[in-house]
Design an enzyme around this catalytic site. Structure first.
Site, short mmCIF file in Angstrom:
data_model
loop_
_atom_site.label_atom_id
_atom_site.label_comp_id
_atom_site.label_asym_id
_atom_site.label_seq_id
_atom_site.Cartn_x
_atom_site.Cartn_y
_atom_site.Cartn_z
N CYS A 192 0.77 -1.06 -0.16
CA CYS A 192 0.11 0.21 0.06
C CYS A 192 0.89 1.39 -0.02
CB CYS A 192 -0.98 0.02 1.16
SG CYS A 192 -2.42 -1.57 1.14
N HIS A 216 -3.70 7.20 1.91
CA HIS A 216 -4.17 5.70 1.54
C HIS A 216 -5.51 5.41 2.08
CE1 HIS A 216 -4.07 1.64 0.59
NE2 HIS A 216 -3.77 1.04 1.70
N ASN A 243 -9.93 -0.74 -1.05
CA ASN A 243 -8.58 -0.47 -0.88
C ASN A 243 -8.00 -1.04 -2.30
OD1 ASN A 243 -6.13 -0.68 -0.35
ND2 ASN A 243 -5.92 -1.73 1.55
O1 UT7 Z 1 -4.01 -1.44 3.46
C1 UT7 Z 1 -3.27 -2.54 3.81
C2 UT7 Z 1 -3.37 -2.60 5.28
N1 UT7 Z 1 -4.64 -2.98 5.94
C3 UT7 Z 1 -5.32 -2.18 6.56
O2 UT7 Z 1 -4.96 -0.98 7.16
C4 UT7 Z 1 -6.53 -3.09 7.65
C5 UT7 Z 1 -6.64 -2.70 8.93
N2 UT7 Z 1 -7.55 -3.39 9.58
C6 UT7 Z 1 -8.93 -3.15 9.43
O3 UT7 Z 1 -9.08 -2.21 8.70
C7 UT7 Z 1 -9.83 -3.73 10.26
O4 UT7 Z 1 -9.27 -4.41 11.24
C8 UT7 Z 1 -11.08 -4.63 9.48
C9 UT7 Z 1 -11.87 -3.66 8.66
C10 UT7 Z 1 -10.06 -5.84 8.77
C11 UT7 Z 1 -11.63 -5.30 10.72
O5 UT7 Z 1 -12.44 -4.23 11.50
P1 UT7 Z 1 -12.45 -4.44 13.12
O6 UT7 Z 1 -13.10 -3.58 13.48
O7 UT7 Z 1 -11.03 -4.59 13.24
O8 UT7 Z 1 -12.82 -5.92 13.17
P2 UT7 Z 1 -12.49 -7.20 14.24
O9 UT7 Z 1 -11.35 -7.65 13.33
O10 UT7 Z 1 -12.34 -6.77 15.40
O11 UT7 Z 1 -13.83 -8.15 13.87
C12 UT7 Z 1 -14.77 -7.85 14.68
C13 UT7 Z 1 -16.07 -8.91 14.57
C14 UT7 Z 1 -15.74 -10.36 14.41
O12 UT7 Z 1 -16.17 -11.07 15.13
P3 UT7 Z 1 -16.21 -11.52 16.68
O13 UT7 Z 1 -14.86 -12.33 16.81
O14 UT7 Z 1 -16.12 -10.25 17.41
O15 UT7 Z 1 -17.50 -12.24 16.91
C15 UT7 Z 1 -15.28 -10.67 13.10
O16 UT7 Z 1 -15.43 -11.91 12.93
O17 UT7 Z 1 -16.49 -8.61 13.06
C16 UT7 Z 1 -16.35 -10.17 12.47
N3 UT7 Z 1 -16.03 -9.98 11.06
C17 UT7 Z 1 -17.22 -9.58 10.15
N4 UT7 Z 1 -18.42 -9.59 10.16
C18 UT7 Z 1 -19.20 -9.10 9.29
C19 UT7 Z 1 -15.08 -9.52 10.54
N5 UT7 Z 1 -15.14 -9.46 8.92
C20 UT7 Z 1 -16.56 -9.23 8.97
C21 UT7 Z 1 -17.45 -9.06 7.96
N6 UT7 Z 1 -18.89 -8.99 7.93
N7 UT7 Z 1 -16.99 -9.01 6.54
#
Ligand code: UT7
Length: 330
Positions: free
Chosen positions: A115, A255, A285
């Site tokens: 990225c 980004h 992204n």
């Molecule tokens: O450019 C490359 C660099 N990448 C980034 O900068 C990405 C950085 N990370 C993020 O943007 C975020 O961490 C995400 C968008 C990937 C995830 O958001 P989050 O608020 O950190 O969610 P989480 O990973 O803490 O997940 C929360 C919950 C989980 O369920 P439990 O374990 O709390 O029951 C996940 O399983 O949301 C669940 N979850 C989803 N639910 C519905 C994860 N993906 C999804 C989804 N739809 N697509």
């Protein structure tokens, strides 16, 4: 340092027509438009047709610059393509673009910094202008993220899209052009974001395919914890060392990985919100392409004027992160 300043004198971008919306994804994995929008800011992303590779989008973004500037491809000295999704492992996608556009006087290579690829490539390309070695350098950020995305994995498939953006660098007038950059790498981040197989460590095999190791692996929470402070700190750092504050920035092009990461950056730097480029809602992204697409759209929308201070910032796999300050020249 050097007598010349590298200046962006042209911008262009290309995104595929086909849209993949959050509603479409609701039918593919256990997710919801509400979750994706509230956690990321993404509403839809563009997907390139099968049978076309990253070089196709890179070529299109460069064609639009040549068309707008009335330039001949033979006038280009160097083409750098920042990408982590090259058409093939070798030769470089930059060589494919060089051939297809007819840039017979240019040398060409790819650069891999995920990225942050566009910011890295911009600085590398800028050096050839500033030393006087070249007169026209093209820097392209292009990624077909759909080619390495597992559309059965809800953790990652909602996050990425395809696209390309390009800039032309030429020697400029004093006071305009690339002003300062800060770039970092921390390879200890490899465990949190990578494409595990397909390289020399784990060449493609029946086992790597069955284990889906050619797709993006991401520990989203860990990457989020890294990206928020790093992108905000490096943005604040470049402002401070240039004696600037948020309101001195006419346009901030961050980004586009997550709207919450962008918001944290804006809060830390105090840049007025109406000066921030946000297109993550439409494109998601696109990795190395997010910043040049943002610049190109801002130019199209007349959001950039000669003399404007422009701030660019990124954070991504590696880890890699950084910021660039420039003065818009046209
Ligand atoms: O450019 C490359 C660099 N990448 C980034 O900068 C990405 C950085 N990370 C993020 O943007 C975020 O961490 C995400 C968008 C990937 C995830 O958001 P989050 O608020 O950190 O969610 P989480 O990973 O803490 O997940 C929360 C919950 C989980 O369920 P439990 O374990 O709390 O029951 C996940 O399983 O949301 C669940 N979850 C989803 N639910 C519905 C994860 N993906 C999804 C989804 N739809 N697509």
């Amino acid at each position: 340092m050097y007598p010349l300043t590298a200046t962006i004198t042209g911008v262009g971008h290309y995104v595929p027509e086909q849209k993949l919306t959050n509603t479409d994804l609701e039918k593919m994995v256990d997710t919801s438009d509400e979750w994706i929008t509230s956690r990321t800011g993404i509403r839809e992303r563009r997907i390139l047709d099968e049978g076309l590779g990253t070089s196709f989008m890179a070529l299109k973004s460069l064609e639009s610059i040549l068309h707008n500037k009335g330039l001949d491809a033979r006038d280009i000295d160097l083409i750098i393509v920042a990408t982590i999704t090259p058409d093939m492992v070798f030769p470089s996608s930059a060589c494919l673009v060089q051939d297809q556009i007819g840039a017979t006087n240019a040398w060409a290579f790819d650069l891999s910094a995920a990225c942050s690829g566009f910011l890295y490539a911009l600085m590398v390309g800028g050096q050839f202008i500033e030393t006087g070695a070249h007169k026209r350098v093209v820097v392209i950020g292009a990624d077909k993220m759909s080619s390495i995305t597992d559309y059965t994995d809800r953790d990652t498939c909602v996050l990425f899209g395809d696209g390309a953006g390009a800039v032309l660098l030429e020697p400029g007038e004093p006071g305009l052009g690339l002003k300062d950059f800060i770039l970092y790498s921390d390879g200890s981040g490899v465990k949190y974001l990578r494409q595990p197989a397909g390289g020399s460590l784990l060449p493609a095999s029946r086992e790597t395919v069955e284990k889906k190791m050619h797709y993006i692996y991401q520990d989203g929470r860990e990457v989020f914890k890294f990206a928020v402070p790093k992108m905000a700190e490096v943005s604040a750092q470049i402002l401070e060392r240039n004696g600037l504050v948020g309101k001195d920035i006419a346009l901030f092009v961050p980004h586009q990985a997550n709207k919450r990461i962008i918001d944290a950056c804006v809060k830390r730097t105090d840049i007025p919100e109406d000066r921030v480029v946000v297109n993550i809602d439409r494109y998601a992204n696109t990795s190395a392409a997010t910043i040049p697409i943002g610049l190109s759209e801002a130019a199209e929308q007349s959001r950039l004027n000669r003399g404007d201070n422009v701030l660019l910032a990124s954070a991504g796999a590696g880890y890699t992160w950084g910021s660039t300050l420039l003065t818009w020249a046209y």
